[in-house]
Design an enzyme around this catalytic site. Structure first.
Site, PDB file in Angstrom:
ATOM      1  N   ASP A 228     -31.018  -2.142  42.746  1.00  0.00           N
ATOM      2  CA  ASP A 228     -30.851  -3.032  41.594  1.00  0.00           C
ATOM      3  C   ASP A 228     -30.286  -4.368  42.065  1.00  0.00           C
ATOM      4  O   ASP A 228     -30.185  -5.309  41.291  1.00  0.00           O
ATOM      5  CB  ASP A 228     -29.907  -2.391  40.561  1.00  0.00           C
ATOM      6  CG  ASP A 228     -29.805  -3.221  39.289  1.00  0.00           C
ATOM      7  OD1 ASP A 228     -30.871  -3.562  38.730  1.00  0.00           O
ATOM      8  OD2 ASP A 228     -28.683  -3.563  38.872  1.00  0.00           O
TER       9      ASP A 228
ATOM     10  N   ASP B 136     -13.837   7.071  49.464  1.00  0.00           N
ATOM     11  CA  ASP B 136     -13.126   5.960  48.823  1.00  0.00           C
ATOM     12  C   ASP B 136     -11.761   5.872  49.490  1.00  0.00           C
ATOM     13  O   ASP B 136     -11.011   6.855  49.502  1.00  0.00           O
ATOM     14  CB  ASP B 136     -12.980   6.233  47.312  1.00  0.00           C
ATOM     15  CG  ASP B 136     -12.489   5.009  46.540  1.00  0.00           C
ATOM     16  OD1 ASP B 136     -11.570   4.316  47.039  1.00  0.00           O
ATOM     17  OD2 ASP B 136     -13.006   4.747  45.456  1.00  0.00           O
TER      18      ASP B 136
ATOM     19  N   HIS C 287     -31.107  -6.681  39.175  1.00  0.00           N
ATOM     20  CA  HIS C 287     -29.705  -6.719  38.724  1.00  0.00           C
ATOM     21  C   HIS C 287     -29.621  -6.470  37.210  1.00  0.00           C
ATOM     22  O   HIS C 287     -29.023  -7.252  36.476  1.00  0.00           O
ATOM     23  CB  HIS C 287     -29.064  -8.054  39.109  1.00  0.00           C
ATOM     24  CG  HIS C 287     -27.595  -7.906  39.392  1.00  0.00           C
ATOM     25  ND1 HIS C 287     -26.989  -8.451  40.492  1.00  0.00           N
ATOM     26  CD2 HIS C 287     -26.607  -7.275  38.716  1.00  0.00           C
ATOM     27  CE1 HIS C 287     -25.702  -8.163  40.474  1.00  0.00           C
ATOM     28  NE2 HIS C 287     -25.453  -7.450  39.402  1.00  0.00           N
TER      29      HIS C 287
ATOM     30  N   ILE D 193     -17.517   3.226  37.929  1.00  0.00           N
ATOM     31  CA  ILE D 193     -18.970   3.474  37.926  1.00  0.00           C
ATOM     32  C   ILE D 193     -19.317   4.665  38.830  1.00  0.00           C
ATOM     33  O   ILE D 193     -20.091   5.552  38.449  1.00  0.00           O
ATOM     34  CB  ILE D 193     -19.738   2.204  38.348  1.00  0.00           C
ATOM     35  CG1 ILE D 193     -19.508   1.081  37.325  1.00  0.00           C
ATOM     36  CG2 ILE D 193     -21.238   2.499  38.479  1.00  0.00           C
ATOM     37  CD1 ILE D 193     -20.026  -0.288  37.725  1.00  0.00           C
TER      38      ILE D 193
ATOM     39  N   GLU E  27     -30.407 -12.100  46.695  1.00  0.00           N
ATOM     40  CA  GLU E  27     -30.973 -12.180  45.342  1.00  0.00           C
ATOM     41  C   GLU E  27     -30.715 -13.514  44.646  1.00  0.00           C
ATOM     42  O   GLU E  27     -31.437 -13.876  43.707  1.00  0.00           O
ATOM     43  CB  GLU E  27     -30.436 -11.044  44.467  1.00  0.00           C
ATOM     44  CG  GLU E  27     -28.961 -11.170  44.116  1.00  0.00           C
ATOM     45  CD  GLU E  27     -28.464 -10.028  43.230  1.00  0.00           C
ATOM     46  OE1 GLU E  27     -28.666  -8.867  43.597  1.00  0.00           O
ATOM     47  OE2 GLU E  27     -27.874 -10.316  42.169  1.00  0.00           O
TER      48      GLU E  27
ATOM     49  N   THR F 139     -26.624  -0.024  43.261  1.00  0.00           N
ATOM     50  CA  THR F 139     -26.490  -0.795  42.014  1.00  0.00           C
ATOM     51  C   THR F 139     -25.202  -1.619  42.073  1.00  0.00           C
ATOM     52  O   THR F 139     -24.730  -2.082  41.045  1.00  0.00           O
ATOM     53  CB  THR F 139     -26.431   0.133  40.775  1.00  0.00           C
ATOM     54  OG1 THR F 139     -25.378   1.077  40.978  1.00  0.00           O
ATOM     55  CG2 THR F 139     -27.735   0.860  40.536  1.00  0.00           C
ATOM     56  N   SER F 140     -24.644  -1.777  43.278  1.00  0.00           N
ATOM     57  CA  SER F 140     -23.349  -2.456  43.360  1.00  0.00           C
ATOM     58  C   SER F 140     -23.518  -3.928  43.754  1.00  0.00           C
ATOM     59  O   SER F 140     -23.548  -4.800  42.882  1.00  0.00           O
ATOM     60  CB  SER F 140     -22.438  -1.715  44.325  1.00  0.00           C
ATOM     61  OG  SER F 140     -21.135  -2.193  44.178  1.00  0.00           O
ATOM     62  N   ARG F 141     -23.642  -4.206  45.033  1.00  0.00           N
ATOM     63  CA  ARG F 141     -23.911  -5.575  45.499  1.00  0.00           C
ATOM     64  C   ARG F 141     -24.830  -5.473  46.714  1.00  0.00           C
ATOM     65  O   ARG F 141     -24.633  -4.613  47.590  1.00  0.00           O
ATOM     66  CB  ARG F 141     -22.623  -6.308  45.897  1.00  0.00           C
ATOM     67  CG  ARG F 141     -21.766  -6.777  44.742  1.00  0.00           C
ATOM     68  CD  ARG F 141     -22.447  -7.892  43.909  1.00  0.00           C
ATOM     69  NE  ARG F 141     -21.617  -8.337  42.792  1.00  0.00           N
ATOM     70  CZ  ARG F 141     -21.671  -7.845  41.546  1.00  0.00           C
ATOM     71  NH1 ARG F 141     -22.513  -6.878  41.257  1.00  0.00           N
ATOM     72  NH2 ARG F 141     -20.894  -8.334  40.602  1.00  0.00           N
TER      73      ARG F 141
ATOM     74  N   CYS G 191     -19.019   0.585  45.526  1.00  0.00           N
ATOM     75  CA  CYS G 191     -17.771  -0.106  45.877  1.00  0.00           C
ATOM     76  C   CYS G 191     -17.995  -1.619  45.815  1.00  0.00           C
ATOM     77  O   CYS G 191     -19.136  -2.078  45.832  1.00  0.00           O
ATOM     78  CB  CYS G 191     -17.306   0.313  47.275  1.00  0.00           C
ATOM     79  SG  CYS G 191     -18.490  -0.065  48.556  1.00  0.00           S
ATOM     80  N   PRO G 192     -16.929  -2.396  45.737  1.00  0.00           N
ATOM     81  CA  PRO G 192     -17.111  -3.855  45.677  1.00  0.00           C
ATOM     82  C   PRO G 192     -17.558  -4.411  47.030  1.00  0.00           C
ATOM     83  O   PRO G 192     -17.354  -3.762  48.060  1.00  0.00           O
ATOM     84  CB  PRO G 192     -15.712  -4.372  45.310  1.00  0.00           C
ATOM     85  CG  PRO G 192     -14.771  -3.301  45.711  1.00  0.00           C
ATOM     86  CD  PRO G 192     -15.512  -2.007  45.663  1.00  0.00           C
TER      87      PRO G 192
HETATM   88  P1  NAI Z   1     -13.908  -0.102  40.376  1.00  0.00           P
HETATM   89  O1  NAI Z   1     -12.926  -1.142  40.808  1.00  0.00           O
HETATM   90  O2  NAI Z   1     -13.580   0.753  39.200  1.00  0.00           O
HETATM   91  O3  NAI Z   1     -14.244   0.863  41.613  1.00  0.00           O
HETATM   92  C1  NAI Z   1     -14.505   0.411  42.895  1.00  0.00           C
HETATM   93  C2  NAI Z   1     -14.050   1.509  43.857  1.00  0.00           C
HETATM   94  O4  NAI Z   1     -14.470   1.154  45.180  1.00  0.00           O
HETATM   95  C3  NAI Z   1     -12.521   1.680  43.890  1.00  0.00           C
HETATM   96  O5  NAI Z   1     -12.166   3.031  43.632  1.00  0.00           O
HETATM   97  C4  NAI Z   1     -12.159   1.257  45.312  1.00  0.00           C
HETATM   98  O6  NAI Z   1     -11.053   1.979  45.850  1.00  0.00           O
HETATM   99  C5  NAI Z   1     -13.452   1.579  46.054  1.00  0.00           C
HETATM  100  N1  NAI Z   1     -13.548   0.926  47.354  1.00  0.00           N
HETATM  101  C6  NAI Z   1     -12.961  -0.213  47.790  1.00  0.00           C
HETATM  102  N2  NAI Z   1     -13.261  -0.439  49.073  1.00  0.00           N
HETATM  103  C7  NAI Z   1     -14.064   0.595  49.470  1.00  0.00           C
HETATM  104  C8  NAI Z   1     -14.677   0.945  50.697  1.00  0.00           C
HETATM  105  N3  NAI Z   1     -14.515   0.192  51.795  1.00  0.00           N
HETATM  106  N4  NAI Z   1     -15.436   2.062  50.743  1.00  0.00           N
HETATM  107  C9  NAI Z   1     -15.580   2.853  49.643  1.00  0.00           C
HETATM  108  N5  NAI Z   1     -14.987   2.576  48.459  1.00  0.00           N
HETATM  109  C10 NAI Z   1     -14.249   1.456  48.365  1.00  0.00           C
HETATM  110  O7  NAI Z   1     -15.284  -0.889  40.145  1.00  0.00           O
HETATM  111  P2  NAI Z   1     -16.522  -0.434  39.249  1.00  0.00           P
HETATM  112  O8  NAI Z   1     -16.331  -0.891  37.855  1.00  0.00           O
HETATM  113  O9  NAI Z   1     -16.788   1.004  39.494  1.00  0.00           O
HETATM  114  O10 NAI Z   1     -17.687  -1.327  39.891  1.00  0.00           O
HETATM  115  C11 NAI Z   1     -18.160  -1.085  41.205  1.00  0.00           C
HETATM  116  C12 NAI Z   1     -19.075  -2.216  41.611  1.00  0.00           C
HETATM  117  O11 NAI Z   1     -20.277  -2.169  40.822  1.00  0.00           O
HETATM  118  C13 NAI Z   1     -18.520  -3.621  41.362  1.00  0.00           C
HETATM  119  O12 NAI Z   1     -17.728  -4.053  42.470  1.00  0.00           O
HETATM  120  C14 NAI Z   1     -19.763  -4.464  41.218  1.00  0.00           C
HETATM  121  O13 NAI Z   1     -20.082  -5.021  42.479  1.00  0.00           O
HETATM  122  C15 NAI Z   1     -20.856  -3.468  40.838  1.00  0.00           C
HETATM  123  N6  NAI Z   1     -21.424  -3.723  39.507  1.00  0.00           N
HETATM  124  C16 NAI Z   1     -22.790  -3.865  39.408  1.00  0.00           C
HETATM  125  C17 NAI Z   1     -23.385  -4.099  38.182  1.00  0.00           C
HETATM  126  C18 NAI Z   1     -24.883  -4.226  38.029  1.00  0.00           C
HETATM  127  O14 NAI Z   1     -25.355  -4.657  36.974  1.00  0.00           O
HETATM  128  N7  NAI Z   1     -25.693  -3.875  39.014  1.00  0.00           N
HETATM  129  C19 NAI Z   1     -22.562  -4.242  36.970  1.00  0.00           C
HETATM  130  C20 NAI Z   1     -21.145  -4.002  37.185  1.00  0.00           C
HETATM  131  C21 NAI Z   1     -20.610  -3.780  38.412  1.00  0.00           C
END
Ligand code: NAI
Length: 328
Positions: free
Chosen positions: A254, A173, A291, A154, A259, A228-230, A201-202
């Site tokens: 978001d 990252d 969300h 994302i 929440e 938009t993450s958590r 990030c997660p």
């Molecule tokens: P992804 O796994 O492809 O990317 C996450 C990235 O965060 C990885 O490159 C990882 O190395 C990096 N990361 C880990 N620890 C970190 C830190 N301490 N500092 C900086 N970066 C760090 O995951 P994706 O698909 O990009 O999703 C990201 C987040 O988006 C998910 O964890 C989820 O919480 C959130 N999400 C939100 C949605 C929404 O509707 N608002 C829908 C889908 C996901």
């Protein structure tokens, strides 16, 4: 195969019914969220299906296993609501690691543009035939710096959009996967130089409250925060403080750390108990969506398809590439 589907919403049911019917997976929809108290509803089912604000903690896992449930299928990517350590050896957990990174990245960009060009205010005004431009001065993204925290699927998609706007992209990252070009730097520099700071990030024990009272003074004055993450990535009290002190120029949220129980539900007839959220929403430079970033036809379709194929893989082949395994 019978699956108890918790926290079911009308808009997602047709997608799951379609792929479930094709593959012989019967979903039974419960509106209630999953937690330790509601888990016994799954008695007699082979598995449960859950979403971001369902709570698969130790109590829920124990109740589910007592009821004979073998699998928990997350219909989302993040698993911060699951006690994976407790699930080990008791309940197998699968998730949907990627469905449409563009859905979330485009929503983040949409919120950002809405906020910096005051489109939400203009929309409300013109509906009442108020065509005044007073107070609607925005700023341009072109030439500004976007800071991306987490350059996964994302974050990388968001970085591409920012580059399309002519922005410089800085990224932090700890384990970058080179999905998109960016200038990587330490997080303190990212905080100091970004005009827009977007979190992708997660949520883990290392990322909780990345933005907090300690890091607030590091931010560039007037920064736009996009999350938009958590929700837990940001300490909401610190965010409020930053907005009141004018260090933060605006926030597009978001997600929100408290929440659970609020987002995804119509609370318009209730008094909002959460004073921090009420105060944030009352701010003219804060935009909140509940969300919603994932909510596109394409993403719902991909989520349902992957969830059904995860269940089929696990039950028929005994393994699934999207299984979450605790390695702590
Ligand atoms: P992804 O796994 O492809 O990317 C996450 C990235 O965060 C990885 O490159 C990882 O190395 C990096 N990361 C880990 N620890 C970190 C830190 N301490 N500092 C900086 N970066 C760090 O995951 P994706 O698909 O990009 O999703 C990201 C987040 O988006 C998910 O964890 C989820 O919480 C959130 N999400 C939100 C949605 C929404 O509707 N608002 C829908 C889908 C996901």
């Amino acid at each position: 195969m019978k699956i108890a589907f918790f926290d079911a919403k009308e808009y997602e049911i047709p997608y799951f019914d379609r792929y479930g019917r094709e593959e012989g997976v019967g979903f039974h929809y419960f509106e209630t969220p999953l937690n330790g108290e509601t888990a016994p509803l799954a008695r007699g089912f082979d598995g449960v299906c859950l979403f971001v604000n369902d709570r698969l903690d130790a109590a829920a896992i124990d109740r589910l296993t007592e009821c004979g449930v073998q699998v928990a299928a997350l219909r989302c990517a993040g698993s911060n609501n699951v006690d994976l350590a407790h699930a080990k050896g008791r309940l197998r957990v699968v998730h949907v690691p990627a469905y449409s990174p563009h859905a979330v990245a485009e929503h983040a960009a949409g919120m950002l543009l809405t906020s910096v060009r005051r489109i939400h205010k203009a929309y409300n005004r013109t509906r009442e035939f108020n065509f005044s431009l007073q107070g609607l001065i925005g700023f341009e993204l072109h030439g500004k710096t976007a800071g991306v925290v987490g350059m996964g699927r994302i974050g990388s998609a968001f970085a591409e959009i920012c580059r399309g706007f002519g922005m410089r992209v800085l990224a932090y990252d700890p384990a970058p996967r080179a999905l998109s070009e960016a200038e990587y730097c330490p997080i303190d520099r990212l905080f100091a130089e970004s005009d827009v700071l977007s979190f992708h990030c997660p949520l883990t024990e290392h990322t909780r409250h990345l933005l907090c009272t300690r890091t607030l003074p590091l931010l560039k004055k007037g920064v736009m925060i996009v999350n938009t993450s958590r929700g837990g990535l940001i300490d909401s009290e610190a965010l409020l403080e930053g907005i009141k002190s004018r260090r933060i120029g605006g926030a597009c949220l978001d997600v929100y750390e408290e929440e659970e129980g609020l987002f995804f539900e119509d609370n318009s007839g209730h008094i909002l108990e959460d004073d921090t959220l009420a105060r944030l929403i009352s701010m003219p430079n804060v935009l909140v969506t509940s969300h919603q970033a994932f909510l596109t036809k394409e993403a719902l379709d991909a989520i349902a398809l992957t969830t059904v194929s995860n269940l089929i893989s696990l039950f028929e082949r005994g393994s699934c590439e999207n299984e979450l395994i605790f390695r702590g």
